[in-house]
Design a protein around this motif. Sequence first.
Motif, short mmCIF file in Angstrom:
data_model
loop_
_atom_site.label_atom_id
_atom_site.label_comp_id
_atom_site.label_asym_id
_atom_site.label_seq_id
_atom_site.Cartn_x
_atom_site.Cartn_y
_atom_site.Cartn_z
N TYR A 46 3.75 -1.22 5.30
CA TYR A 46 3.53 -1.78 6.63
C TYR A 46 2.55 -2.96 6.60
O TYR A 46 2.35 -3.63 7.61
N GLY A 47 1.91 -3.19 5.45
CA GLY A 47 0.97 -4.29 5.36
C GLY A 47 -0.40 -3.99 5.93
O GLY A 47 -1.16 -4.92 6.25
N ILE A 48 -0.73 -2.71 6.05
CA ILE A 48 -2.05 -2.33 6.58
C ILE A 48 -3.11 -2.62 5.52
O ILE A 48 -2.95 -2.27 4.35
N ARG A 49 -4.22 -3.22 5.92
CA ARG A 49 -5.28 -3.56 4.99
C ARG A 49 -5.86 -2.32 4.33
O ARG A 49 -5.94 -1.26 4.96
N ARG A 50 -6.27 -2.46 3.06
CA ARG A 50 -6.72 -1.30 2.29
C ARG A 50 -7.88 -0.57 2.97
O ARG A 50 -7.92 0.66 3.01
N LYS A 51 -8.83 -1.32 3.53
CA LYS A 51 -9.98 -0.69 4.19
C LYS A 51 -9.53 0.11 5.40
O LYS A 51 -9.97 1.25 5.62
N ASP A 52 -8.64 -0.46 6.20
CA ASP A 52 -8.14 0.24 7.38
C ASP A 52 -7.29 1.44 6.99
O ASP A 52 -7.32 2.48 7.65
N LEU A 53 -6.54 1.29 5.90
CA LEU A 53 -5.66 2.36 5.45
C LEU A 53 -6.45 3.56 4.96
O LEU A 53 -6.06 4.71 5.21
N ALA A 54 -7.57 3.32 4.29
CA ALA A 54 -8.41 4.42 3.81
C ALA A 54 -8.91 5.27 4.98
O ALA A 54 -8.92 6.51 4.93
N ARG A 55 -9.31 4.60 6.07
CA ARG A 55 -9.76 5.32 7.27
C ARG A 55 -8.60 6.04 7.93
O ARG A 55 -8.71 7.21 8.32
#
Length: 321
Positions: free
Chosen positions: A107-116
């Motif tokens: 989906y292209g979610i940023r790694r930092k946002d994805l971790a949360r």
Amino acid sequence: MSTAPAIEAIDLVKQFGENRAVDGVSFTVPPGSVLGLLGPNGAGKTTTVRMMTTLSEPTSGTARVAGYDVRDEPDMVRRNMGLTGQVATVDELLTGRENIRMIGGLYGIRRKDLARLEDELLQQFAIADAADRPVRSYSGGMRRRLDLAVSLIASPPVLFLDEPTTGLDPRSRSDLWDMLRHLVAQGTTLLLTTQYLEEADQLADDIVVIDHGRIIAQGTPLQLKEQAGNSSLVVTVSRATDLPAARELLARTGAEVHVDVGARKLTAAADGIADMTRVAGWLQESAIEVDDIGLSRPSLDDVFLSLTGHRAEQQAEVAGA
């Protein structure tokens, strides 16, 4: 909240050769509500969902999801919906966390946002303790919860669930129902296909009953139950020898009385609590002991019986044969 429908089916038709699997289906779903698409196997439920989620092109008609047309704007439809099919589609070789991470990356979610996000989803769907175990070690209920978590990774406003609890045990099914109620409370719109009458009764604000590709009834669960007739008064006497006398008492209401000798049970149509109170008084005056007395409201199974002439499970058996 927008008053425009979150989901619309507009005269949807799907033809496979000579077979018209879906024949002019139309309905709307308001935002933040649940529509139950109810019917036996082979009724056309999954075909309808496939058209509405851009997986299959309609022969004619169209649908809109979150305001986007499935024919003209399929990419926008996919961006605004999630889909959980009949079989969990998670990768069994990956862990639960890795499945979420993989789909989030697509989906292209940023790694930092994805971790949360992955931590939130794992907690929300009660699989945090198993997050780092391979999915092949998960129970059926855990896989379904992970499948649902993955479908929500991009926070879609609309979620399609195609028979999501098929094969689950009663406890897992109840847990999943609670999670779905929570999603709706947060504003998600659900379209739920099911052949489980209890599931539709538990979750749906409105129900569309589909059979042989056509809508045969729609309304709220209460409205559909009212179509099936009055409530029934059910009396179970303590002694089988009292059945004839109890039958005469119930017949005073003017209703036809059905007697199940083996179960020591009598059933008659009733207008409500007033009939039950009167009959209870007559039984007491006649010294007829009872094990149970109560009102049985019409069920969605009774709706199927009145609409089709078959119980829902019998319809499913015929369709699956």
